[in-house]
Design a protein around this motif. Sequence first.
Motif, PDB file in Angstrom:
ATOM      1  N   SER A 306      19.885 -11.758 -12.095  1.00 53.61           N
ATOM      2  CA  SER A 306      19.939 -12.888 -11.167  1.00 53.61           C
ATOM      3  C   SER A 306      19.484 -12.519  -9.757  1.00 53.61           C
ATOM      4  N   LEU A 307      19.286 -11.224  -9.498  1.00 52.86           N
ATOM      5  CA  LEU A 307      18.918 -10.775  -8.157  1.00 52.86           C
ATOM      6  C   LEU A 307      17.436 -10.990  -7.847  1.00 52.86           C
ATOM      7  N   ALA A 308      16.634 -11.200  -8.890  1.00 55.45           N
ATOM      8  CA  ALA A 308      15.181 -11.178  -8.720  1.00 55.45           C
ATOM      9  C   ALA A 308      14.647 -12.206  -7.721  1.00 55.45           C
ATOM     10  N   PRO A 309      15.034 -13.488  -7.797  1.00 52.13           N
ATOM     11  CA  PRO A 309      14.505 -14.448  -6.816  1.00 52.13           C
ATOM     12  C   PRO A 309      14.954 -14.075  -5.401  1.00 52.13           C
ATOM     13  N   GLY A 310      14.027 -13.943  -4.509  1.00 52.49           N
ATOM     14  CA  GLY A 310      14.370 -13.639  -3.120  1.00 52.49           C
ATOM     15  C   GLY A 310      14.538 -12.164  -2.817  1.00 52.49           C
ATOM     16  N   TYR A 311      14.412 -11.292  -3.820  1.00 53.66           N
ATOM     17  CA  TYR A 311      14.512  -9.842  -3.576  1.00 53.66           C
ATOM     18  C   TYR A 311      13.268  -9.410  -2.812  1.00 53.66           C
ATOM     19  N   THR A 312      13.445  -8.712  -1.705  1.00 54.28           N
ATOM     20  CA  THR A 312      12.319  -8.272  -0.881  1.00 54.28           C
ATOM     21  C   THR A 312      12.336  -6.755  -0.725  1.00 54.28           C
ATOM     22  N   GLY A 313      11.226  -6.211  -0.279  1.00 52.62           N
ATOM     23  CA  GLY A 313      11.156  -4.779  -0.023  1.00 52.62           C
ATOM     24  C   GLY A 313      10.524  -4.012  -1.173  1.00 52.62           C
ATOM     25  N   LYS A 314      10.596  -2.685  -1.063  1.00 52.44           N
ATOM     26  CA  LYS A 314       9.886  -1.831  -2.003  1.00 52.44           C
ATOM     27  C   LYS A 314      10.773  -0.699  -2.519  1.00 52.44           C
ATOM     28  N   THR A 315      10.331  -0.125  -3.630  1.00 54.08           N
ATOM     29  CA  THR A 315      10.939   1.094  -4.153  1.00 54.08           C
ATOM     30  C   THR A 315       9.948   2.234  -3.979  1.00 54.08           C
ATOM     31  N   CYS A 316      10.465   3.436  -3.894  1.00 54.40           N
ATOM     32  CA  CYS A 316       9.629   4.630  -3.934  1.00 54.40           C
ATOM     33  C   CYS A 316      10.357   5.664  -4.780  1.00 54.40           C
ATOM     34  N   ILE A 317       9.727   6.067  -5.861  1.00 48.97           N
ATOM     35  CA  ILE A 317      10.288   7.094  -6.735  1.00 48.97           C
ATOM     36  C   ILE A 317       9.276   8.228  -6.790  1.00 48.97           C
ATOM     37  N   ALA A 318       9.780   9.465  -6.686  1.00 51.42           N
ATOM     38  CA  ALA A 318       8.864  10.600  -6.525  1.00 51.42           C
ATOM     39  C   ALA A 318       9.422  11.856  -7.174  1.00 51.42           C
ATOM     40  N   ASP A 319       8.510  12.737  -7.547  1.00 56.85           N
ATOM     41  CA  ASP A 319       8.823  14.129  -7.866  1.00 56.85           C
ATOM     42  C   ASP A 319       8.304  14.981  -6.710  1.00 56.85           C
ATOM     43  N   LEU A 320       9.203  15.701  -6.044  1.00 60.17           N
ATOM     44  CA  LEU A 320       8.804  16.676  -5.029  1.00 60.17           C
ATOM     45  C   LEU A 320       8.844  18.038  -5.715  1.00 60.17           C
ATOM     46  N   VAL A 321       7.656  18.606  -5.923  1.00 62.39           N
ATOM     47  CA  VAL A 321       7.532  19.833  -6.716  1.00 62.39           C
ATOM     48  C   VAL A 321       7.081  20.961  -5.800  1.00 62.39           C
ATOM     49  N   LYS A 322       7.768  22.101  -5.898  1.00 66.39           N
ATOM     50  CA  LYS A 322       7.425  23.278  -5.098  1.00 66.39           C
ATOM     51  C   LYS A 322       7.226  24.479  -6.015  1.00 66.39           C
ATOM     52  N   GLY A 323       6.248  25.307  -5.663  1.00 65.01           N
ATOM     53  CA  GLY A 323       5.960  26.490  -6.451  1.00 65.01           C
ATOM     54  C   GLY A 323       4.737  27.184  -5.902  1.00 65.01           C
ATOM     55  N   SER A 324       3.887  27.693  -6.792  1.00 63.67           N
ATOM     56  CA  SER A 324       2.696  28.394  -6.327  1.00 63.67           C
ATOM     57  C   SER A 324       1.517  28.112  -7.251  1.00 63.67           C
ATOM     58  N   LYS A 325       0.314  28.193  -6.673  1.00 65.98           N
ATOM     59  CA  LYS A 325      -0.939  28.026  -7.415  1.00 65.98           C
ATOM     60  C   LYS A 325      -1.919  29.082  -6.905  1.00 65.98           C
ATOM     61  N   ASN A 326      -2.480  29.851  -7.814  1.00 63.72           N
ATOM     62  CA  ASN A 326      -3.407  30.922  -7.443  1.00 63.72           C
ATOM     63  C   ASN A 326      -2.800  31.873  -6.417  1.00 63.72           C
ATOM     64  N   GLY A 327      -1.509  32.133  -6.594  1.00 63.25           N
ATOM     65  CA  GLY A 327      -0.818  33.087  -5.736  1.00 63.25           C
ATOM     66  C   GLY A 327      -0.399  32.547  -4.383  1.00 63.25           C
ATOM     67  N   GLN A 328      -0.667  31.265  -4.114  1.00 68.68           N
ATOM     68  CA  GLN A 328      -0.325  30.669  -2.829  1.00 68.68           C
ATOM     69  C   GLN A 328       0.786  29.639  -2.990  1.00 68.68           C
ATOM     70  N   PRO A 329       1.751  29.609  -2.038  1.00 69.71           N
ATOM     71  CA  PRO A 329       2.811  28.600  -2.129  1.00 69.71           C
ATOM     72  C   PRO A 329       2.245  27.198  -2.010  1.00 69.71           C
ATOM     73  N   ARG A 330       2.874  26.261  -2.731  1.00 68.00           N
ATOM     74  CA  ARG A 330       2.351  24.904  -2.758  1.00 68.00           C
ATOM     75  C   ARG A 330       3.498  23.911  -2.879  1.00 68.00           C
ATOM     76  N   GLU A 331       3.294  22.717  -2.272  1.00 64.04           N
ATOM     77  CA  GLU A 331       4.253  21.610  -2.379  1.00 64.04           C
ATOM     78  C   GLU A 331       3.468  20.337  -2.669  1.00 64.04           C
ATOM     79  N   VAL A 332       3.878  19.620  -3.703  1.00 65.38           N
ATOM     80  CA  VAL A 332       3.176  18.394  -4.106  1.00 65.38           C
ATOM     81  C   VAL A 332       4.196  17.279  -4.306  1.00 65.38           C
ATOM     82  N   LEU A 333       3.909  16.123  -3.728  1.00 65.23           N
ATOM     83  CA  LEU A 333       4.715  14.930  -3.947  1.00 65.23           C
ATOM     84  C   LEU A 333       3.934  13.995  -4.864  1.00 65.23           C
ATOM     85  N   ILE A 334       4.498  13.702  -6.023  1.00 67.68           N
ATOM     86  CA  ILE A 334       3.891  12.765  -6.974  1.00 67.68           C
ATOM     87  C   ILE A 334       4.765  11.525  -6.957  1.00 67.68           C
ATOM     88  N   TYR A 335       4.179  10.322  -6.714  1.00 68.81           N
ATOM     89  CA  TYR A 335       5.052   9.183  -6.449  1.00 68.81           C
ATOM     90  C   TYR A 335       4.428   7.850  -6.839  1.00 68.81           C
TER      91      TYR A 335
END
Length: 412
Positions: A306-335
């Motif tokens: 019943s919430l759907a009519p008049g619902y405003t705004g946005k969602t943001c869902i993400a994976d914040l992934v940290k590690g390394s690639k080719n020996g270098q530290p890396r951070e990637v946000l997939i969303y």
Amino acid sequence: MKKNVLIIGAGGVAKVVAHKCAQHNDELGRIAIASRNLSKCQAIIDSVTAKGSLKQPAEIRAYALDALDIEATKALIRETDSQIVINVGSAFLNMSVLRACMETGAAYLDTAIHEDPSRICETPPWYGNYEWKHLDECRERGITAILGIGFDPGVVNAWAALANKQYFDRIDSIDILDVNAGSHGKYFATNFDPEINFREFTGTVWSWQNRQWTPNSMFEVKRTDDLPVVGAQNLYLTGHDEVHSLSKNLDVPNIRFWMSFGDHYINVFSVLKNLGLLSEQPVKTAEGQEVVPLKVVKAVLPDPASLAPGYTGKTCIADLVKGSKNGQPREVLIYNVADHEEAFAETDSQGISYTAGVPPVAAARLIARGDWDARQMVNVEELPPEPFLTLLDQMGLPTRVKDEHGDRPWNA
């Protein structure tokens, strides 16, 4: 090749599933919707008809069903000749519907781990308490069972698989961030089934840290993240389904789930919990009636659909992934960012239902094509993520990546 879809459930997510199945009924074949509440099923069909969602002319049929009744569910699968069952009813139904699929040969999809109504936050890994006990049987029978194919769990698992495959040589941590920056205008409401919603937050918060299960209390651990479109948000460490499979299937030492909450939600939740109104255990009233406090709270809160009519705004869902690639530290946000008003315009549903309802239909299309017809029980991260994310891009849930190279579509 599998065709004909039986949707079990008639809530907000089921409505999105029905609309999306209708939009792709050339691939998916006939559509049936089943629930204990036949009028809710018919209301969904009326919405699909009113929006003109059917790609090809067809009849969508509604059926009354108690999905805890395995024999009745088997009979309906056979009556409708459904080869794909999308279970978006209560998580209490999972094992019954799964059993019916295993005994009829239908592919099974769900969006959450099974729950026992009398237990909350069981010993991890949660999948090991129920679904994974049937891994061997599904493999022996050749049954495709895709577990947790909503957004989280679901899409976030596919993102983790993508990161592991393409963006990193070694992953040190995955933090799943779930933000709803929308407003429904009610004093207090939950965005999906209040009973399931509250059960997530009243027990122990389990996370995977340093390769072991780590317990916390709800709202004990807080962080703030500045995310695309929705901006700075306060998020709290929360127990959640996907942590329980990712910790098993990916070699990652730290996997955590975080959800955003406003102060008002936390205050109301705390009062309800402290009064004992979120308990799943029955109590007796002075008049001798036995009631479950949590079910009473559910009964007095707004129906999430019943919430759907008049619902405003946005969602943001993400994976914040940290590690390394080719020996270098890396951070990637997939969303992904989804819009409540756009979701309502397309499916008569709010954005939370939309993000949960589109992915199982994308998965059903991949099963119908044979790409994801695994003929065994799998979690999403065990399947190739690229065809799934490609379909989601086309179906209204595009994936973006933000890293040292900028912010762009994942496949750009």
